[in-house]
Design an enzyme around this catalytic site. Structure first.
Site, mmCIF file in Angstrom:
data_model
loop_
_atom_site.group_PDB
_atom_site.id
_atom_site.type_symbol
_atom_site.label_atom_id
_atom_site.label_comp_id
_atom_site.label_asym_id
_atom_site.label_seq_id
_atom_site.Cartn_x
_atom_site.Cartn_y
_atom_site.Cartn_z
ATOM 1 N N ALA A 1 0.831 -1.204 0.000
ATOM 2 C CA ALA A 1 0.000 0.000 0.000
ATOM 3 C C ALA A 1 0.863 1.250 0.000
ATOM 4 C CB ALA A 1 -0.911 0.006 1.227
ATOM 5 N N LYS B 1 7.869 4.257 15.780
ATOM 6 C CA LYS B 1 8.146 4.662 17.172
ATOM 7 C C LYS B 1 7.152 5.696 17.665
ATOM 8 C CE LYS B 1 11.352 6.763 14.386
ATOM 9 N NZ LYS B 1 12.491 6.315 13.629
ATOM 10 N N VAL C 1 13.152 1.233 17.540
ATOM 11 C CA VAL C 1 14.210 1.821 18.364
ATOM 12 C C VAL C 1 15.579 1.409 17.845
ATOM 13 C CG1 VAL C 1 15.200 2.014 20.677
ATOM 14 C CG2 VAL C 1 12.727 1.775 20.407
ATOM 15 N N GLY D 1 17.002 1.428 14.949
ATOM 16 C CA GLY D 1 17.125 0.790 13.635
ATOM 17 C C GLY D 1 17.521 -0.662 13.663
ATOM 18 N N GLY E 1 22.597 14.472 4.063
ATOM 19 C CA GLY E 1 21.441 13.586 4.160
ATOM 20 C C GLY E 1 21.244 12.972 5.529
ATOM 21 N N GLU F 1 16.924 16.013 8.138
ATOM 22 C CA GLU F 1 15.878 16.384 7.194
ATOM 23 C C GLU F 1 15.811 17.904 7.047
ATOM 24 O OE1 GLU F 1 12.384 14.193 7.297
ATOM 25 O OE2 GLU F 1 13.308 12.474 8.294
ATOM 26 N N ASP G 1 12.033 12.575 18.621
ATOM 27 C CA ASP G 1 12.294 11.207 18.161
ATOM 28 C C ASP G 1 12.945 10.380 19.281
ATOM 29 O OD1 ASP G 1 12.785 9.229 15.791
ATOM 30 O OD2 ASP G 1 14.765 9.471 16.709
ATOM 31 N N LYS H 1 11.543 6.956 21.569
ATOM 32 C CA LYS H 1 12.317 5.732 21.772
ATOM 33 C C LYS H 1 12.577 5.485 23.257
ATOM 34 C CE LYS H 1 14.354 6.209 17.200
ATOM 35 N NZ LYS H 1 15.425 6.899 16.452
HETATM 36 N N1 LIG Z 1 13.898 5.860 7.546
HETATM 37 C C1 LIG Z 1 14.523 5.293 8.570
HETATM 38 O O1 LIG Z 1 15.757 5.233 8.607
HETATM 39 C C2 LIG Z 1 13.733 4.702 9.702
HETATM 40 C C3 LIG Z 1 14.403 4.081 10.777
HETATM 41 C C4 LIG Z 1 13.659 3.495 11.815
HETATM 42 C C5 LIG Z 1 12.286 3.553 11.766
HETATM 43 N N2 LIG Z 1 11.645 4.182 10.741
HETATM 44 C C6 LIG Z 1 10.197 4.240 10.749
HETATM 45 O O2 LIG Z 1 9.709 3.543 9.610
HETATM 46 C C7 LIG Z 1 8.492 4.122 9.179
HETATM 47 C C8 LIG Z 1 8.613 4.475 7.698
HETATM 48 O O3 LIG Z 1 9.676 5.392 7.520
HETATM 49 P P1 LIG Z 1 10.225 5.745 6.064
HETATM 50 O O4 LIG Z 1 11.478 6.501 6.297
HETATM 51 O O5 LIG Z 1 10.258 4.551 5.189
HETATM 52 O O6 LIG Z 1 9.101 6.760 5.533
HETATM 53 P P2 LIG Z 1 8.872 7.277 4.025
HETATM 54 O O7 LIG Z 1 10.109 7.113 3.221
HETATM 55 O O8 LIG Z 1 8.282 8.638 4.158
HETATM 56 O O9 LIG Z 1 7.795 6.279 3.449
HETATM 57 C C9 LIG Z 1 6.457 6.290 3.860
HETATM 58 C C10 LIG Z 1 5.663 5.414 2.922
HETATM 59 O O10 LIG Z 1 4.313 5.363 3.380
HETATM 60 C C11 LIG Z 1 3.430 5.613 2.288
HETATM 61 N N3 LIG Z 1 2.207 6.247 2.797
HETATM 62 C C12 LIG Z 1 2.060 7.448 3.396
HETATM 63 N N4 LIG Z 1 0.778 7.661 3.731
HETATM 64 C C13 LIG Z 1 0.097 6.566 3.329
HETATM 65 C C14 LIG Z 1 -1.262 6.172 3.387
HETATM 66 N N5 LIG Z 1 -2.175 6.968 3.929
HETATM 67 N N6 LIG Z 1 -1.597 4.973 2.866
HETATM 68 C C15 LIG Z 1 -0.677 4.170 2.315
HETATM 69 N N7 LIG Z 1 0.626 4.492 2.232
HETATM 70 C C16 LIG Z 1 1.000 5.666 2.734
HETATM 71 C C17 LIG Z 1 4.178 6.504 1.359
HETATM 72 O O11 LIG Z 1 3.645 6.386 0.051
HETATM 73 P P3 LIG Z 1 4.239 7.173 -1.207
HETATM 74 O O12 LIG Z 1 5.597 6.560 -1.443
HETATM 75 O O13 LIG Z 1 3.288 6.872 -2.282
HETATM 76 O O14 LIG Z 1 4.316 8.601 -0.776
HETATM 77 C C18 LIG Z 1 5.605 5.944 1.482
HETATM 78 O O15 LIG Z 1 5.794 4.886 0.594
HETATM 79 C C19 LIG Z 1 8.248 5.303 10.102
HETATM 80 O O16 LIG Z 1 7.425 4.897 11.174
HETATM 81 C C20 LIG Z 1 9.625 5.628 10.639
HETATM 82 O O17 LIG Z 1 9.599 6.245 11.907
HETATM 83 C C21 LIG Z 1 12.345 4.744 9.699
#
Ligand SMILES: NC(=O)c1ccc[n+]([C@@H]2O[C@H](COP(=O)([O-])OP(=O)(O)OC[C@H]3O[C@@H](n4cnc5c(N)ncnc54)[C@H](OP(=O)(O)O)[C@@H]3O)[C@@H](O)[C@H]2O)c1
Ligand SMILES: NC(=O)c1ccc[n+]([C@@H]2O[C@H](COP(=O)([O-])OP(=O)(O)OC[C@H]3O[C@@H](n4cnc5c(N)ncnc54)[C@H](OP(=O)(O)O)[C@@H]3O)[C@@H](O)[C@H]2O)c1
Lengths: 445, 445
Positions: B49, B111, B138, B140, B193, B196, B207, B211
């Site tokens: 999704a 988280k 928490v 990664g 990078g 953000e 954040d 955690k």
């Molecule tokens: N990034 C990290 O390093 C990291 C580390 C630890 C934990 N996390 C956690 O992992 C989770 C995801 O992080 P991420 O960095 O992968 O985020 P991201 O890159 O922003 O990806 C979010 C994804 O969710 C989709 N999305 C958003 N709203 C939606 C909805 N209403 N219905 C269906 N899909 C939807 C988006 O779709 P589109 O692509 O179509 O926009 C995108 O594919 C978060 O909870 C974050 O805290 C991330």
């Protein structure tokens, strides 16, 4: 198979009441309330097996719980859980097998037995439908087996490098910080209780090799036993080696190294004929490597995997309370499984990787050579390396009275190539002695 | 509840296909054979999704697997496992609750949601008899929740100190190594990078606070939510603070600190009225502390427990592949549980510890004060500390043109005592300014 009514306590037999066993018994009592809450049922001591009934113990025990009849204890019908902290091969193996046959779940801290004959035990556990957990067998209190088995179950582990023997780390750290020689540092370790009167199992690398076998089995989903592990101890490490490492910005550690070597396929590691190499030996690692800062008798395990990257797990690798903590963590795990009527993940050896002979293990080398101080020596020595396919990264030459010392650091080469090179060097007129050969780890080839 | 025949694949729905989701999908494909062997059944992708069907993806996906109807996907009867990697509170919460209601096992990396409303999710999982795992939430890739929940289940954790936010660690490390100010270091982190465009959640400590709540809940078997966590970010940390830390042999880190404080009982920590204190703030720690060597964007979690002693878990705290590794580890876990018809250990909040207000948190303090350079100043300042019961460990005085700087390091005191002291100092004639107040951690009181 549940012989206890739903709310009755689970009953545990503890085999051995020495350094670890006495702390297991103490924690079982001190933490009784917490353990019951976490398991969902109280855990009650059914008995403690020892060799000598009248020996002094580090824990108070009602006399009627002590027995010298370990086999009788594990055969009892009212024992649900067995903790084996006797050590050694027999009678530990027979006791564990008997406990499993009688339907008990088992927790052991016995690295020697697991590394020598793990598969026999795993098969017995499988057949009995019971758990056999052994987190405490590697790196004491540090949770490393569970993370390898479960947390990294969706990843591909490519390398595990452990400092898994506290005694040798203490000795090498002491040599590094004080300039002492091996014998002097070992004596200090013995005085401080970090080394036993007979330090062979530690300083010759047997203990680390057993742990390496256990780590490699889990990391690579294959059967690796102690006899598959190439083993060198630290008795030959000299103050000069340590000084030489220091000059290179390195420190000498006894490392347990488990590596996945890609096969002839596409090199991404999932090819059928990928193999594993498992070795224990002293090696130089850069002082900037996370393992370099592991001081005194601490342990640490460094894990590389394809997706997770580099992880490190650090903590006390031995001692009564730390080891008992790991045993109790396992005990709560197997007890929960009994309460829910299930088993944890058992042995996973599906990948069935071959173990490479040491000659095929690849790494970098630090070679110190006493040579005549005359023209052309460097060229002669360099030719010897290149003839065996060992490429040189750096050479340092130090003149002394009438001779000179060459210190060569190679790029990656196999152990067989290096061994041939060293033999060749020893036969050269200009070479007086190859004074030291040590591997260099924790750097790219 | 098993809707799939014994050998049929388990079917997984992935919600979100961004940084983490795309790597989850990639690993599911690349490691398919290994995953099947480890689970005992193949895992098959049922659907993914997303918000935008036409956005570019870091992974190739057949168009018919993509959907914008996440709710429809998690309600499907042929979905056994759901991975939630969308993030944020809604629709993630509703999707997880719906998935559980429909009998799926859930893995999440969220988280924010877990810290805000974990208990609602845990209760839903309990009611559904399904697993909800969240290791990736928490630190990664670092296995830390499973070790806390399982490996340390037989021990009593007394303190957890984490570097759990890579962005802030990168910024502080850069300030330490280059002498840069906060703004400059943040800009570099953004360019590379590591931060953000809107860095608020990271630099203001939101954040890390989420955690910290998750870590404290697990470590102390109690319910701790983000609103229980005292939170200060790093935006006020100056180059002068970092230099001051350096002079003391310390380094400044943003720490998530979870502590068990003994109650009025015997002080051994198992008394009924023991409480927990959870806080996130920048602090000085000695350069010899294992956490001090955590550089760049790496994370580490330091754990102290009664029997195990001091443990540390180190690795990459974020990034697509590392986070996906943690997600897949959980996925294998919940999948195995489905195959064996069981559940893993659920929420454990039996200890139900109270959370202390920040005023009662105890630590040491580093206070820098600009004062008039005249006789008696030191006595006046020292009196202010002692009147509030804050005992001084060291004072350093540095004369400058017409004023002087005093740097006071206190022994352990409560936050309330310190706050009263600082207010008192600010009202003193001889005090021009209290230029910096920072806590000192990782040393005994
Ligand atoms: N990034 C990290 O390093 C990291 C580390 C630890 C934990 N996390 C956690 O992992 C989770 C995801 O992080 P991420 O960095 O992968 O985020 P991201 O890159 O922003 O990806 C979010 C994804 O969710 C989709 N999305 C958003 N709203 C939606 C909805 N209403 N219905 C269906 N899909 C939807 C988006 O779709 P589109 O692509 O179509 O926009 C995108 O594919 C978060 O909870 C974050 O805290 C991330
Ligand atoms: N010590 C550590 O720091 C550490 C760390 C990790 C793993 N381990 C492992 O834990 C295990 C136990 O180590 P340990 O240091 O606790 O050993 P230990 O102090 O030597 O204790 C061994 C215990 O086993 C008992 N025992 C010996 N033979 C027996 C027999 N035939 N029947 C019944 N009891 C018998 C001894 O009884 P008596 O007391 O009557 O002599 C003693 O209580 C070993 O496998 C070891 O490798 C130890």
């Amino acid at each position: 198979m549940t012989r206890t009514p739903p709310d009755a306590p689970l009953r545990v037999a503890v085999l051995g009441c020495g350094v670890v066993g006495s702390q297991v018994v103490r924690l079982l009592r001190d933490q009784a309330g917490d353990l019951a809450a976490r398991v969902g049922r109280p855990i009650e001591l059914a008995g403690v097996a020892v060799r000598r009934l009248d020996a002094p113990r580090d824990v108070d025990l009602p006399a009627d719980l002590l027995t010298t009849d370990a086999l009788g204890l594990v055969s009892r019908d009212d024992v649900d859980l067995v903790v084996e902290v006797i050590g050694g091969i027999e009678p530990a193996r027979t006791l564990i097998l008997t406990a499993l046959e009688h339907g008990a779940s088992v927790v052991s801290a016995n690295k020697a037995l697991l590394a020598e004959d793990g598969p026999t035990l795993f098969e017995a556990a499988e057949k009995a439908g019971r758990d056999l957990y052994y987190e405490a067998a590697v790196a004491g209190a540090i949770p490393i087996l569970r993370p390898l088995r479960e947390s990294l179950a969706g990843d591909r582990v490519t390398r595990v490098i452990g400092i898994v023997n506290g005694t040798t780390n203490f000795v090498l750290d002491k040599m590094d910080s004080s300039g002492a020689g091996f014998a002097e540092a070992l004596e200090e370790a013995q005085d401080l209780g970090y080394a036993e009167a007979d330090p062979t199992a530690d300083v010759e690398g047997f203990d680390a090799a057993a742990k390496a076998a256990i780590l490699a089995s889990l990391a690579f989903h294959s059967r690796v036993t102690a006899s598959d592990v190439h083993r060198e101890g630290i008795t030959e490490v000299t103050a000069a080696d340590i000084a030489s490492a220091r000059e290179m910005g390195c420190v000498v550690k006894l490392l347990a190294i488990c590596e996945l070597r890609p096969g002839s396929g596409d090199g991404d590691g999932d090819d059928e004929d990928a193999a594993v190499a498992v070795r224990v030996h002293p090696a130089m690692i850069p002082r900037t490597h996370p393992l370099a800062s592991v001081r005194e008798a601490y342990n640490a395990v460094f894990v590389e995997s394809e997706a997770a990257g580099q992880l490190m797990f650090y903590g006390p690798g031995a001692g009564g309370p730390p080891t008992a903590s790991a045993v109790l963590g396992d005990l709560v795990g197997v007890a929960r499984n009994r309460v829910t009527g299930t088993r944890g993940a058992g042995e996973s050896a599906y990948a069935d990787r071959a173990v490479l002979p040491m000659g095929e293990a690849r790494t970098r080398y630090h070679v110190a050579i006493d040579v005549d101080d005359r023209a052309g020596v460097l060229a002669t020595v360099a030719t010897a390396f290149s003839e065996h396919g060992v490429s040189i990264q750096t050479v340092r030459q130090e003149g002394r009275d009438d001779d000179a010392q060459l210190v060569v650091v190679s790029h990656g080469a196999t152990d067989a190539q290096l061994a041939a090179t060293v033999e060749h060097l020893r036969g050269l007129d200009v070479v007086r002695e190859v004074t030291s050969v040590m591997r260099v780890e924790g750097v790219e080839e």
